[in-house]
Design a protein around this motif. Sequence first.
Motif, PDB file in Angstrom:
ATOM      1  N   ALA A 137       0.827  -1.207   0.000  1.00 52.59           N
ATOM      2  CA  ALA A 137       0.000   0.000   0.000  1.00 52.59           C
ATOM      3  C   ALA A 137       0.860   1.257   0.000  1.00 52.59           C
ATOM      4  N   SER A 138       1.944   1.265   0.768  1.00 48.77           N
ATOM      5  CA  SER A 138       2.834   2.436   0.823  1.00 48.77           C
ATOM      6  C   SER A 138       3.464   2.707  -0.536  1.00 48.77           C
ATOM      7  N   ILE A 139       3.983   1.660  -1.161  1.00 46.31           N
ATOM      8  CA  ILE A 139       4.642   1.828  -2.453  1.00 46.31           C
ATOM      9  C   ILE A 139       3.652   2.338  -3.495  1.00 46.31           C
ATOM     10  N   ARG A 140       2.408   1.867  -3.433  1.00 43.97           N
ATOM     11  CA  ARG A 140       1.406   2.349  -4.382  1.00 43.97           C
ATOM     12  C   ARG A 140       1.106   3.834  -4.195  1.00 43.97           C
ATOM     13  N   CYS A 141       1.351   4.344  -3.007  1.00 38.52           N
ATOM     14  CA  CYS A 141       1.140   5.765  -2.741  1.00 38.52           C
ATOM     15  C   CYS A 141       2.388   6.594  -3.035  1.00 38.52           C
ATOM     16  N   GLY A 142       3.410   5.965  -3.544  1.00 34.71           N
ATOM     17  CA  GLY A 142       4.655   6.685  -3.808  1.00 34.71           C
ATOM     18  C   GLY A 142       5.434   6.979  -2.544  1.00 34.71           C
ATOM     19  N   ALA A 143       5.208   6.191  -1.503  1.00 33.45           N
ATOM     20  CA  ALA A 143       5.884   6.398  -0.223  1.00 33.45           C
ATOM     21  C   ALA A 143       6.855   5.260   0.050  1.00 33.45           C
ATOM     22  N   THR A 144       7.867   5.536   0.855  1.00 35.20           N
ATOM     23  CA  THR A 144       8.833   4.523   1.260  1.00 35.20           C
ATOM     24  C   THR A 144       8.412   3.945   2.600  1.00 35.20           C
ATOM     25  N   PRO A 145       8.188   2.629   2.700  1.00 34.28           N
ATOM     26  CA  PRO A 145       7.880   2.027   3.997  1.00 34.28           C
ATOM     27  C   PRO A 145       9.168   1.769   4.776  1.00 34.28           C
ATOM     28  N   VAL A 146       9.197   2.173   6.044  1.00 35.16           N
ATOM     29  CA  VAL A 146      10.343   1.919   6.910  1.00 35.16           C
ATOM     30  C   VAL A 146       9.815   1.327   8.223  1.00 35.16           C
ATOM     31  N   PHE A 147      10.676   0.588   8.924  1.00 37.28           N
ATOM     32  CA  PHE A 147      10.210  -0.219  10.043  1.00 37.28           C
ATOM     33  C   PHE A 147      11.100  -0.042  11.270  1.00 37.28           C
ATOM     34  N   ALA A 148      10.454   0.162  12.413  1.00 33.21           N
ATOM     35  CA  ALA A 148      11.151   0.185  13.700  1.00 33.21           C
ATOM     36  C   ALA A 148      10.521  -0.896  14.565  1.00 33.21           C
ATOM     37  N   THR A 149      11.304  -1.907  14.897  1.00 37.79           N
ATOM     38  CA  THR A 149      10.803  -3.016  15.723  1.00 37.79           C
ATOM     39  C   THR A 149      11.323  -2.847  17.140  1.00 37.79           C
ATOM     40  N   MET A 150      10.396  -2.857  18.101  1.00 38.59           N
ATOM     41  CA  MET A 150      10.761  -2.680  19.499  1.00 38.59           C
ATOM     42  C   MET A 150      11.117  -4.019  20.132  1.00 38.59           C
ATOM     43  N   LEU A 151      12.175  -4.003  20.933  1.00 35.97           N
ATOM     44  CA  LEU A 151      12.648  -5.194  21.623  1.00 35.97           C
ATOM     45  C   LEU A 151      12.556  -4.977  23.134  1.00 35.97           C
ATOM     46  N   ARG A 152      11.854  -5.870  23.792  1.00 37.74           N
ATOM     47  CA  ARG A 152      11.757  -5.841  25.247  1.00 37.74           C
ATOM     48  C   ARG A 152      11.937  -7.272  25.738  1.00 37.74           C
ATOM     49  N   PRO A 153      12.632  -7.484  26.858  1.00 38.84           N
ATOM     50  CA  PRO A 153      12.836  -8.857  27.332  1.00 38.84           C
ATOM     51  C   PRO A 153      11.525  -9.632  27.379  1.00 38.84           C
ATOM     52  N   PRO A 154      11.507 -10.855  26.881  1.00 36.43           N
ATOM     53  CA  PRO A 154      10.256 -11.615  26.849  1.00 36.43           C
ATOM     54  C   PRO A 154       9.616 -11.798  28.215  1.00 36.43           C
ATOM     55  N   SER A 155      10.426 -11.885  29.274  1.00 38.66           N
ATOM     56  CA  SER A 155       9.847 -12.020  30.613  1.00 38.66           C
ATOM     57  C   SER A 155       9.014 -10.794  30.970  1.00 38.66           C
ATOM     58  N   GLU A 156       9.458  -9.604  30.538  1.00 37.14           N
ATOM     59  CA  GLU A 156       8.711  -8.381  30.824  1.00 37.14           C
ATOM     60  C   GLU A 156       7.465  -8.276  29.957  1.00 37.14           C
ATOM     61  N   VAL A 157       7.563  -8.694  28.701  1.00 36.90           N
ATOM     62  CA  VAL A 157       6.395  -8.679  27.822  1.00 36.90           C
ATOM     63  C   VAL A 157       5.317  -9.602  28.374  1.00 36.90           C
ATOM     64  N   VAL A 158       5.702 -10.817  28.742  1.00 41.48           N
ATOM     65  CA  VAL A 158       4.745 -11.783  29.285  1.00 41.48           C
ATOM     66  C   VAL A 158       4.146 -11.258  30.587  1.00 41.48           C
ATOM     67  N   GLY A 159       4.992 -10.755  31.471  1.00 41.60           N
ATOM     68  CA  GLY A 159       4.499 -10.239  32.743  1.00 41.60           C
ATOM     69  C   GLY A 159       3.544  -9.074  32.569  1.00 41.60           C
ATOM     70  N   SER A 160       3.851  -8.185  31.620  1.00 43.43           N
ATOM     71  CA  SER A 160       2.998  -7.033  31.387  1.00 43.43           C
ATOM     72  C   SER A 160       1.641  -7.457  30.830  1.00 43.43           C
ATOM     73  N   LYS A 161       1.637  -8.424  29.916  1.00 41.14           N
ATOM     74  CA  LYS A 161       0.363  -8.898  29.373  1.00 41.14           C
ATOM     75  C   LYS A 161      -0.477  -9.564  30.448  1.00 41.14           C
ATOM     76  N   GLN A 162       0.172 -10.319  31.326  1.00 40.50           N
ATOM     77  CA  GLN A 162      -0.578 -10.976  32.388  1.00 40.50           C
ATOM     78  C   GLN A 162      -1.140  -9.955  33.381  1.00 40.50           C
ATOM     79  N   LYS A 163      -0.391  -8.879  33.602  1.00 39.30           N
ATOM     80  CA  LYS A 163      -0.826  -7.875  34.571  1.00 39.30           C
ATOM     81  C   LYS A 163      -1.954  -7.011  34.040  1.00 39.30           C
ATOM     82  N   TYR A 164      -1.840  -6.550  32.790  1.00 39.18           N
ATOM     83  CA  TYR A 164      -2.777  -5.562  32.280  1.00 39.18           C
ATOM     84  C   TYR A 164      -3.903  -6.155  31.421  1.00 39.18           C
TER      85      TYR A 164
END
Length: 371
Positions: A137-164
């Motif tokens: 979709a981005s390329i069809r709009c004449g735009a450049t798609p760029v990506f930022a992937t966030m990294l957080r320790p899996p123990s914190e991700v799991v704990g946060s999902k269980q908490k919230y």
Amino acid sequence: MSADPFAVPADPDPSSYPRKVLFVAGAGRSGTSTMAGLMKILGLHVPQPEVEPDETNPKGFAEPAWAVEHHSRLLREAVVQVSDSRPDAWFETGRVSAREPERIATAEWLEGHFAVNPELVVKDPRLSWFLSLWRVASIRCGATPVFATMLRPPSEVVGSKQKYYANRLGSAHLAASWLNMLLHTERATRESVADGGRVFVRYGDLLDDWVKATSHVGETLGLQHVVNAKSERIRDGHRFVDPGLRRVSGSLDDLGLPQRLHELTAETWNELNKLAEPGGDQPEVHQALDQLRETYVDLYEESEAISRSSVVAAEQKTRRGRDKAPAPAAPTPGPAAPAPGSAVDRIPHGLRAAIPPSVRRGLRKAAGRER
């Protein structure tokens, strides 16, 4: 007449910036909202309207409501959960993403927001399932798609999902879904390595020094609003970032995972961390992550075959519950709809378990379900 060498250069005109869409990817509760929120403060545009803040994220999500609804509908059609640990789920969402009407609708939605700002930021925990759709979709709009992937320790991700999120599926499922999400997100964004179109950012680094972290993102991805951010926007960023946002901590040992899953999660986290280091996005790391992804697929298929009795028991309980439910007042006759799933899902699990992992991988590649 020559230009004045002491003249202060004029500020660049934001309307002249090239079109770009920053996609903030990663598992939910990994800092994606903080990153997207900072990008918004620094000048990128979050397409409106946004999802409203709530008690799980009082500073806001920086999520376009349309994108969330769009993803939710597509996940329902693909019969995939937000935190889905099935490797086959990527095939199902990829199949939905390839539909031309969905690509047209996504491109049209993006196009309407470039009139506001040539640099957009799109974020949603469901986003990674549909990266190919957004890239097209981005390329069809004449735009450049760029990506930022966030990294957080899996123990914190799991704990946060269980908490919230009051998740009742357990630590093992959440750790497996983290593995599935991150390993396939890395693979889906890898084609952007050659043109410097992706970065990986540790959540801890973002909280410790958000200016340094976002400057790296802006310079690497060529985001002009970030590169040319004014001091007042940086002051707003300082007010936005709270080191106390890291409200859940703990180690992988605290999760009590099965041994093989524990080891695979730890190895994957170690390799992903290398991508966040300067110059760390290298072929040898990609190869290691490819191997880890194949190992995870084999582990999941073995576990799935072994646990077939649990699946059958759950199906029987569900069927029994339907049988006890009162019949509808005016049932509509018609043929029964086929059960969702892929052709592979219809192969008896006993037979699948007897197939060597290397052969299963070959079958998946032949079917276009794995590169």
